[in-house]
Write a protein that holds these residues in place. Structure first.
Motif, mmCIF file in Angstrom:
data_model
loop_
_atom_site.group_PDB
_atom_site.id
_atom_site.type_symbol
_atom_site.label_atom_id
_atom_site.label_comp_id
_atom_site.label_asym_id
_atom_site.label_seq_id
_atom_site.Cartn_x
_atom_site.Cartn_y
_atom_site.Cartn_z
ATOM 1 N N LEU A 71 51.691 25.538 42.583
ATOM 2 C CA LEU A 71 51.126 26.786 42.067
ATOM 3 C C LEU A 71 51.123 26.800 40.540
ATOM 4 C CD1 LEU A 71 50.039 29.091 43.820
ATOM 5 C CD2 LEU A 71 52.061 30.378 43.214
ATOM 6 N N ASN A 72 50.011 27.216 39.980
ATOM 7 C CA ASN A 72 49.867 27.278 38.529
ATOM 8 C C ASN A 72 50.943 28.189 37.937
ATOM 9 O OD1 ASN A 72 48.820 28.344 35.880
ATOM 10 N ND2 ASN A 72 47.194 26.893 36.374
ATOM 11 N N PRO A 73 51.605 27.742 36.872
ATOM 12 C CA PRO A 73 52.657 28.560 36.264
ATOM 13 C C PRO A 73 52.164 29.918 35.756
ATOM 14 C CG PRO A 73 52.402 26.462 35.077
ATOM 15 C CD PRO A 73 51.432 26.453 36.213
ATOM 16 N N ASN A 74 50.865 30.042 35.515
ATOM 17 C CA ASN A 74 50.311 31.322 35.070
ATOM 18 C C ASN A 74 49.815 32.192 36.216
ATOM 19 O OD1 ASN A 74 50.828 30.933 32.356
ATOM 20 N ND2 ASN A 74 48.872 29.935 31.990
ATOM 21 N N SER A 75 50.081 31.799 37.453
ATOM 22 C CA SER A 75 49.598 32.588 38.591
ATOM 23 C C SER A 75 50.201 33.995 38.593
ATOM 24 C CB SER A 75 49.883 31.872 39.911
ATOM 25 O OG SER A 75 51.269 31.701 40.101
ATOM 26 N N HIS A 76 51.368 34.148 37.983
ATOM 27 C CA HIS A 76 51.980 35.479 37.921
ATOM 28 C C HIS A 76 51.145 36.462 37.090
ATOM 29 C CE1 HIS A 76 53.357 33.752 34.126
ATOM 30 N NE2 HIS A 76 53.516 35.001 33.715
ATOM 31 N N LEU A 77 50.198 35.929 36.320
ATOM 32 C CA LEU A 77 49.321 36.782 35.524
ATOM 33 C C LEU A 77 48.196 37.406 36.358
ATOM 34 C CD1 LEU A 77 48.973 34.516 32.348
ATOM 35 C CD2 LEU A 77 50.470 36.509 32.652
ATOM 36 N N ILE A 78 48.074 36.982 37.616
ATOM 37 C CA ILE A 78 47.064 37.561 38.508
ATOM 38 C C ILE A 78 47.606 38.900 38.994
ATOM 39 C CG2 ILE A 78 45.741 37.263 40.639
ATOM 40 C CD1 ILE A 78 46.275 34.192 40.321
ATOM 41 N N THR A 79 46.913 39.956 38.616
ATOM 42 C CA THR A 79 47.351 41.299 38.984
ATOM 43 C C THR A 79 46.155 42.100 39.470
ATOM 44 O OG1 THR A 79 47.026 42.115 36.736
ATOM 45 C CG2 THR A 79 49.240 41.317 37.286
ATOM 46 N N GLY A 80 46.447 43.228 40.079
ATOM 47 C CA GLY A 80 45.393 44.121 40.517
ATOM 48 C C GLY A 80 45.414 44.327 42.012
ATOM 49 N N LEU A 81 44.427 45.073 42.477
ATOM 50 C CA LEU A 81 44.347 45.423 43.888
ATOM 51 C C LEU A 81 43.521 44.424 44.669
ATOM 52 C CD1 LEU A 81 43.719 49.281 43.799
ATOM 53 C CD2 LEU A 81 45.754 48.121 44.633
ATOM 54 N N ILE A 82 44.013 44.091 45.856
ATOM 55 C CA ILE A 82 43.253 43.293 46.811
ATOM 56 C C ILE A 82 43.633 43.784 48.200
ATOM 57 C CG2 ILE A 82 44.890 41.365 46.934
ATOM 58 C CD1 ILE A 82 41.123 40.894 46.906
ATOM 59 N N CYS A 83 42.652 44.112 48.987
ATOM 60 C CA CYS A 83 42.883 44.636 50.344
ATOM 61 C C CYS A 83 43.822 45.850 50.331
ATOM 62 C CB CYS A 83 43.421 43.553 51.258
ATOM 63 S SG CYS A 83 42.316 42.147 51.447
ATOM 64 N N GLY A 84 43.723 46.647 49.278
ATOM 65 C CA GLY A 84 44.523 47.854 49.190
ATOM 66 C C GLY A 84 45.951 47.673 48.706
ATOM 67 N N TYR A 85 46.320 46.458 48.335
ATOM 68 C CA TYR A 85 47.684 46.172 47.869
ATOM 69 C C TYR A 85 47.634 45.609 46.458
ATOM 70 C CZ TYR A 85 48.925 46.519 52.793
ATOM 71 O OH TYR A 85 49.096 46.964 54.076
ATOM 72 N N ARG A 86 48.630 45.935 45.653
ATOM 73 C CA ARG A 86 48.771 45.328 44.335
ATOM 74 C C ARG A 86 49.366 43.939 44.544
ATOM 75 N NH1 ARG A 86 46.950 48.228 40.708
ATOM 76 N NH2 ARG A 86 47.528 46.765 39.100
ATOM 77 N N VAL A 87 48.645 42.893 44.128
ATOM 78 C CA VAL A 87 49.103 41.530 44.389
ATOM 79 C C VAL A 87 50.464 41.241 43.775
ATOM 80 C CG1 VAL A 87 46.836 40.499 44.803
ATOM 81 C CG2 VAL A 87 47.736 40.541 42.503
ATOM 82 N N GLU A 88 50.739 41.855 42.629
ATOM 83 C CA GLU A 88 52.014 41.591 41.966
ATOM 84 C C GLU A 88 53.197 42.247 42.687
ATOM 85 O OE1 GLU A 88 50.003 44.965 39.570
ATOM 86 O OE2 GLU A 88 49.373 43.200 40.709
ATOM 87 N N GLU A 89 52.927 43.138 43.640
ATOM 88 C CA GLU A 89 54.001 43.834 44.364
ATOM 89 C C GLU A 89 54.202 43.313 45.789
ATOM 90 O OE1 GLU A 89 52.972 47.975 44.119
ATOM 91 O OE2 GLU A 89 53.268 48.036 41.942
ATOM 92 N N ILE A 90 53.398 42.345 46.218
ATOM 93 C CA ILE A 90 53.536 41.798 47.571
ATOM 94 C C ILE A 90 54.833 41.011 47.642
ATOM 95 C CG2 ILE A 90 52.538 40.228 49.275
ATOM 96 C CD1 ILE A 90 49.763 41.046 48.165
ATOM 97 N N GLU A 91 55.683 41.348 48.619
ATOM 98 C CA GLU A 91 57.012 40.750 48.700
ATOM 99 C C GLU A 91 57.033 39.383 49.379
ATOM 100 O OE1 GLU A 91 59.860 43.554 50.229
ATOM 101 O OE2 GLU A 91 59.268 45.066 48.761
#
Length: 121
Positions: A71-91
């Motif tokens: 996984l790209n080390p900058n993948s944590h910079l991907i944020t926002g909503l997808i399918c009704g969920y914030r990607v940065e908050e998916i556990e």
């Protein structure tokens, strides 16, 4: 098992090769290319085209697909909503990685510049 556990298991067992053509159709319908799609997949996972095709031929699940990814080390910079969920908050880590990919595909289809999608300066 609760609904989110079932959802996470369903995502883990999905075959990447069954979703990939849908990604291609989505981006091409919006005037983008398969090559651009492959570029964002390579940025996120480290898979070059040959490795990507091998995983498609093997009918790799998303679980296997991301187990082999760097996984790209900058993948944590991907944020926002997808399918009704914030990607940065998916556990669930695997579900989050799949949603990262979904988010990048959405950004490509929406016409976002490649430098922005790939989180370049």
């Amino acid at each position: 098992m609760n609904d989110s556990d079932k959802h996470n298991q369903r995502i883990a067992k999905m075959i990447f090769a069954s979703v990939y053509p849908l990604y291609i159709a989505k981006v091409e319908k919006k005037g983008r290319t398969k090559e651009e799609l492959d570029q964002i997949i390579e940025w996120l996972t480290g898979f070059n085209n040959n490795r990507l095709q091998e995983l498609i031929k093997e009918n790799a699940t998303f679980e296997t697909f991301f187990d082999h990814a760097a996984l790209n080390p900058n993948s944590h910079l991907i944020t926002g909503l997808i399918c009704g969920y914030r990607v940065e908050e998916i556990e669930n880590p695997l579900t989050q990685k799949v949603r990262y990919l979904d988010k990048l595909v959405d950004e490509l289809a929406k016409g976002r510049k490649m430098e922005k999608i790939l989180r370049s300066s």
